[in-house]
Design a protein around this motif. Structure first.
Motif, PDB file in Angstrom:
ATOM      1  N   MET A   1       0.709  -1.352   0.048  1.00  0.00           N
ATOM      2  CA  MET A   1       0.005  -0.016   0.185  1.00  0.00           C
ATOM      3  C   MET A   1       0.778   1.119  -0.039  1.00  0.00           C
ATOM      4  O   MET A   1       1.910   1.400   0.872  1.00  0.00           O
ATOM      5  CB  MET A   1      -1.111  -0.024   1.157  1.00  0.00           C
ATOM      6  N   GLU A   2       0.495   2.305  -0.929  1.00  0.00           N
ATOM      7  CA  GLU A   2       1.381   3.329  -1.046  1.00  0.00           C
ATOM      8  C   GLU A   2       0.527   4.435  -0.677  1.00  0.00           C
ATOM      9  O   GLU A   2      -0.605   4.424  -0.701  1.00  0.00           O
ATOM     10  CB  GLU A   2       1.875   3.495  -2.613  1.00  0.00           C
ATOM     11  N   PHE A   3       0.999   5.476  -0.243  1.00  0.00           N
ATOM     12  CA  PHE A   3       0.706   6.662   0.198  1.00  0.00           C
ATOM     13  C   PHE A   3       0.242   7.567  -0.836  1.00  0.00           C
ATOM     14  O   PHE A   3       1.390   8.115  -1.730  1.00  0.00           O
ATOM     15  CB  PHE A   3       1.474   7.449   1.342  1.00  0.00           C
ATOM     16  N   MET A   4      -0.619   8.064  -1.178  1.00  0.00           N
ATOM     17  CA  MET A   4      -1.308   8.995  -2.092  1.00  0.00           C
ATOM     18  C   MET A   4      -1.110   8.218  -3.579  1.00  0.00           C
ATOM     19  O   MET A   4      -0.643   8.936  -4.630  1.00  0.00           O
ATOM     20  CB  MET A   4      -0.126  10.334  -2.283  1.00  0.00           C
ATOM     21  N   GLU A   5      -1.463   7.014  -3.504  1.00  0.00           N
ATOM     22  CA  GLU A   5      -1.301   6.167  -4.727  1.00  0.00           C
ATOM     23  C   GLU A   5      -2.567   6.525  -5.620  1.00  0.00           C
ATOM     24  O   GLU A   5      -2.232   6.315  -6.873  1.00  0.00           O
ATOM     25  CB  GLU A   5      -1.283   4.706  -4.446  1.00  0.00           C
ATOM     26  N   TYR A   6      -3.708   6.894  -5.379  1.00  0.00           N
ATOM     27  CA  TYR A   6      -4.841   7.087  -5.990  1.00  0.00           C
ATOM     28  C   TYR A   6      -5.024   8.417  -6.327  1.00  0.00           C
ATOM     29  O   TYR A   6      -5.050   9.344  -5.661  1.00  0.00           O
ATOM     30  CB  TYR A   6      -6.199   6.542  -5.469  1.00  0.00           C
ATOM     31  N   LYS A   7      -5.663   8.838  -7.467  1.00  0.00           N
ATOM     32  CA  LYS A   7      -6.128   9.937  -8.081  1.00  0.00           C
ATOM     33  C   LYS A   7      -7.106  10.599  -6.945  1.00  0.00           C
ATOM     34  O   LYS A   7      -7.904  10.212  -6.651  1.00  0.00           O
ATOM     35  CB  LYS A   7      -6.672   9.787  -9.382  1.00  0.00           C
ATOM     36  N   GLY A   8      -6.936  12.082  -6.550  1.00  0.00           N
ATOM     37  CA  GLY A   8      -7.699  12.594  -5.531  1.00  0.00           C
ATOM     38  C   GLY A   8      -7.597  12.402  -4.372  1.00  0.00           C
ATOM     39  O   GLY A   8      -8.288  12.639  -3.126  1.00  0.00           O
ATOM     40  N   GLU A   9      -6.534  11.339  -3.751  1.00  0.00           N
ATOM     41  CA  GLU A   9      -6.399  10.839  -2.512  1.00  0.00           C
ATOM     42  C   GLU A   9      -6.335  11.959  -1.648  1.00  0.00           C
ATOM     43  O   GLU A   9      -6.321  12.257  -0.405  1.00  0.00           O
ATOM     44  CB  GLU A   9      -5.239  10.015  -2.473  1.00  0.00           C
ATOM     45  N   TRP A  10      -5.237  13.162  -2.112  1.00  0.00           N
ATOM     46  CA  TRP A  10      -4.829  14.306  -1.306  1.00  0.00           C
ATOM     47  C   TRP A  10      -6.158  15.128  -0.870  1.00  0.00           C
ATOM     48  O   TRP A  10      -6.186  15.467   0.454  1.00  0.00           O
ATOM     49  CB  TRP A  10      -3.920  15.156  -2.117  1.00  0.00           C
ATOM     50  N   TYR A  11      -7.308  15.003  -1.605  1.00  0.00           N
ATOM     51  CA  TYR A  11      -8.492  15.727  -1.313  1.00  0.00           C
ATOM     52  C   TYR A  11      -8.882  14.841  -0.133  1.00  0.00           C
ATOM     53  O   TYR A  11      -9.597  15.510   0.743  1.00  0.00           O
ATOM     54  CB  TYR A  11      -9.419  15.704  -2.397  1.00  0.00           C
ATOM     55  N   VAL A  12      -9.018  13.529  -0.150  1.00  0.00           N
ATOM     56  CA  VAL A  12      -9.529  12.695   1.074  1.00  0.00           C
ATOM     57  C   VAL A  12      -8.710  13.043   2.421  1.00  0.00           C
ATOM     58  O   VAL A  12      -9.498  13.080   3.300  1.00  0.00           O
ATOM     59  CB  VAL A  12      -9.516  11.297   0.703  1.00  0.00           C
ATOM     60  N   TRP A  13      -7.499  13.080   2.125  1.00  0.00           N
ATOM     61  CA  TRP A  13      -6.616  13.289   3.483  1.00  0.00           C
ATOM     62  C   TRP A  13      -6.882  14.697   3.993  1.00  0.00           C
ATOM     63  O   TRP A  13      -6.884  14.852   5.175  1.00  0.00           O
ATOM     64  CB  TRP A  13      -5.251  12.980   3.102  1.00  0.00           C
ATOM     65  N   THR A  14      -7.161  15.602   3.151  1.00  0.00           N
ATOM     66  CA  THR A  14      -7.607  16.917   3.499  1.00  0.00           C
ATOM     67  C   THR A  14      -8.849  16.971   4.194  1.00  0.00           C
ATOM     68  O   THR A  14      -8.878  17.763   5.531  1.00  0.00           O
ATOM     69  CB  THR A  14      -7.464  18.175   2.569  1.00  0.00           C
ATOM     70  N   LEU A  15      -9.910  16.405   3.697  1.00  0.00           N
ATOM     71  CA  LEU A  15     -10.964  16.349   4.500  1.00  0.00           C
ATOM     72  C   LEU A  15     -11.010  15.590   5.690  1.00  0.00           C
ATOM     73  O   LEU A  15     -11.417  16.087   6.594  1.00  0.00           O
ATOM     74  CB  LEU A  15     -11.863  15.796   3.544  1.00  0.00           C
ATOM     75  N   VAL A  16     -10.313  14.501   5.624  1.00  0.00           N
ATOM     76  CA  VAL A  16     -10.062  13.630   7.071  1.00  0.00           C
ATOM     77  C   VAL A  16      -9.681  14.575   8.100  1.00  0.00           C
ATOM     78  O   VAL A  16     -10.019  14.844   9.171  1.00  0.00           O
ATOM     79  CB  VAL A  16      -9.450  12.432   6.721  1.00  0.00           C
ATOM     80  N   ILE A  17      -8.290  15.128   7.969  1.00  0.00           N
ATOM     81  CA  ILE A  17      -7.560  15.949   8.828  1.00  0.00           C
ATOM     82  C   ILE A  17      -8.278  17.171   9.219  1.00  0.00           C
ATOM     83  O   ILE A  17      -8.546  17.539  10.510  1.00  0.00           O
ATOM     84  CB  ILE A  17      -6.178  16.472   8.124  1.00  0.00           C
ATOM     85  N   VAL A  18      -8.953  17.782   8.346  1.00  0.00           N
ATOM     86  CA  VAL A  18      -9.799  19.063   8.741  1.00  0.00           C
ATOM     87  C   VAL A  18     -10.960  18.721   9.413  1.00  0.00           C
ATOM     88  O   VAL A  18     -11.289  19.383  10.706  1.00  0.00           O
ATOM     89  CB  VAL A  18     -10.109  19.901   7.532  1.00  0.00           C
ATOM     90  N   SER A  19     -11.665  17.502   9.151  1.00  0.00           N
ATOM     91  CA  SER A  19     -12.960  17.342   9.832  1.00  0.00           C
ATOM     92  C   SER A  19     -12.508  16.907  11.333  1.00  0.00           C
ATOM     93  O   SER A  19     -13.320  17.040  12.296  1.00  0.00           O
ATOM     94  CB  SER A  19     -13.606  16.300   9.169  1.00  0.00           C
ATOM     95  N   ILE A  20     -11.483  16.026  11.536  1.00  0.00           N
ATOM     96  CA  ILE A  20     -11.329  15.288  12.753  1.00  0.00           C
ATOM     97  C   ILE A  20     -10.803  16.596  13.657  1.00  0.00           C
ATOM     98  O   ILE A  20     -11.003  16.878  14.828  1.00  0.00           O
ATOM     99  CB  ILE A  20     -10.037  14.437  12.546  1.00  0.00           C
ATOM    100  N   LEU A  21      -9.774  17.575  13.005  1.00  0.00           N
ATOM    101  CA  LEU A  21      -9.327  18.911  13.957  1.00  0.00           C
ATOM    102  C   LEU A  21     -10.368  19.653  14.301  1.00  0.00           C
ATOM    103  O   LEU A  21     -10.274  20.089  15.476  1.00  0.00           O
ATOM    104  CB  LEU A  21      -8.319  19.783  13.028  1.00  0.00           C
ATOM    105  N   PHE A  22     -11.531  19.663  13.506  1.00  0.00           N
ATOM    106  CA  PHE A  22     -12.493  20.977  13.848  1.00  0.00           C
ATOM    107  C   PHE A  22     -13.415  20.141  14.814  1.00  0.00           C
ATOM    108  O   PHE A  22     -13.751  20.854  15.784  1.00  0.00           O
ATOM    109  CB  PHE A  22     -13.576  20.959  12.707  1.00  0.00           C
ATOM    110  N   VAL A  23     -13.742  18.729  14.656  1.00  0.00           N
ATOM    111  CA  VAL A  23     -14.468  18.046  15.922  1.00  0.00           C
ATOM    112  C   VAL A  23     -13.740  18.331  17.353  1.00  0.00           C
ATOM    113  O   VAL A  23     -14.173  18.442  18.402  1.00  0.00           O
ATOM    114  CB  VAL A  23     -14.511  16.639  15.501  1.00  0.00           C
ATOM    115  N   LEU A  24     -12.455  18.330  17.128  1.00  0.00           N
ATOM    116  CA  LEU A  24     -11.520  18.045  18.430  1.00  0.00           C
ATOM    117  C   LEU A  24     -11.453  19.793  19.207  1.00  0.00           C
ATOM    118  O   LEU A  24     -11.408  19.734  20.169  1.00  0.00           O
ATOM    119  CB  LEU A  24     -10.066  17.770  18.238  1.00  0.00           C
ATOM    120  N   ILE A  25     -11.533  20.677  18.296  1.00  0.00           N
ATOM    121  CA  ILE A  25     -11.318  22.047  18.889  1.00  0.00           C
ATOM    122  C   ILE A  25     -12.680  22.833  18.792  1.00  0.00           C
ATOM    123  O   ILE A  25     -12.596  23.927  19.433  1.00  0.00           O
ATOM    124  CB  ILE A  25     -10.498  22.816  17.906  1.00  0.00           C
ATOM    125  N   MET A  26     -13.685  22.393  18.517  1.00  0.00           N
ATOM    126  CA  MET A  26     -15.074  22.977  18.349  1.00  0.00           C
ATOM    127  C   MET A  26     -15.431  23.443  19.728  1.00  0.00           C
ATOM    128  O   MET A  26     -15.289  22.222  20.687  1.00  0.00           O
ATOM    129  CB  MET A  26     -16.027  22.325  17.425  1.00  0.00           C
TER     130      MET A  26
END
Length: 159
Positions: A1-26
């Motif tokens: 399994m390679e990191f950032m192997e798939y098209k648009g994966e950067w978008y997914v990681w951005t969504l995951v990180i931003v959403s988790i951070l928002f829940v933690l600091i809201m």
């Protein structure tokens, strides 16, 4: 399994990180810390159930690699919708319900559209706009009902 192997994966990681951070600091508005945890886990379970049925039984759409679930798929399904639902329930105000319904419906539509546009999600028997009535029903009826049913010790709702 390679990191950032798939098209648009950067978008997914951005969504995951931003959403988790928002829940933690809201700030905690309607929910306590335990209420946030319970809402998050409950929503993640629902998302896993419905997305699994949608992808494997009805073949409505595919994420990244059709044959298996990748780490980015698991994090996307497990964290992003649960974060959005938790944020919605935490900030929801009955007197502004229509604003919340429309804003969160639009937000979910735009995020799903991004998955398709960036190539991470491929629609089969699904069109991206089909999500609009689904999101509308979830935010208009399901989560306000959930907020009323959840234990009063977990909620700080003021009308």
């Amino acid at each position: 399994m390679e990191f950032m192997e798939y098209k648009g994966e950067w978008y997914v990681w951005t969504l995951v990180i931003v959403s988790i951070l928002f829940v933690l600091i809201m700030p905690k508005k309607n929910l306590t810390g335990v209420g946030i945890f319970i809402t998050f886990v409950f929503s993640a379970g629902l998302t896993w159930t419905f997305d699994t049925i949608s992808m494997s039984i009805f073949d409505l759409f595919d994420l990244a690699k059709k044959i298996s679930i990748e780490l980015s798929d698991a994090l996307l399904i497990g964290f992003v919708p649960a974060s959005i639902a938790t944020i919605y329930v935490n900030f929801y105000k009955p007197q502004k319900k229509w604003s919340y319904v429309f804003v969160f419906t639009f937000l979910c539509f735009v995020l799903e559209l991004g998955l398709v546009q960036f190539g991470y999600m491929k629609n089969n028997a699904w069109k991206t706009w089909y999500g609009i009535p689904v999101y509308f029903i979830i935010f208009k009826f399901f989560y306000p009902l959930y907020l009323k049913l959840i234990s009063k010790e977990l909620v700080k709702l003021t009308n």
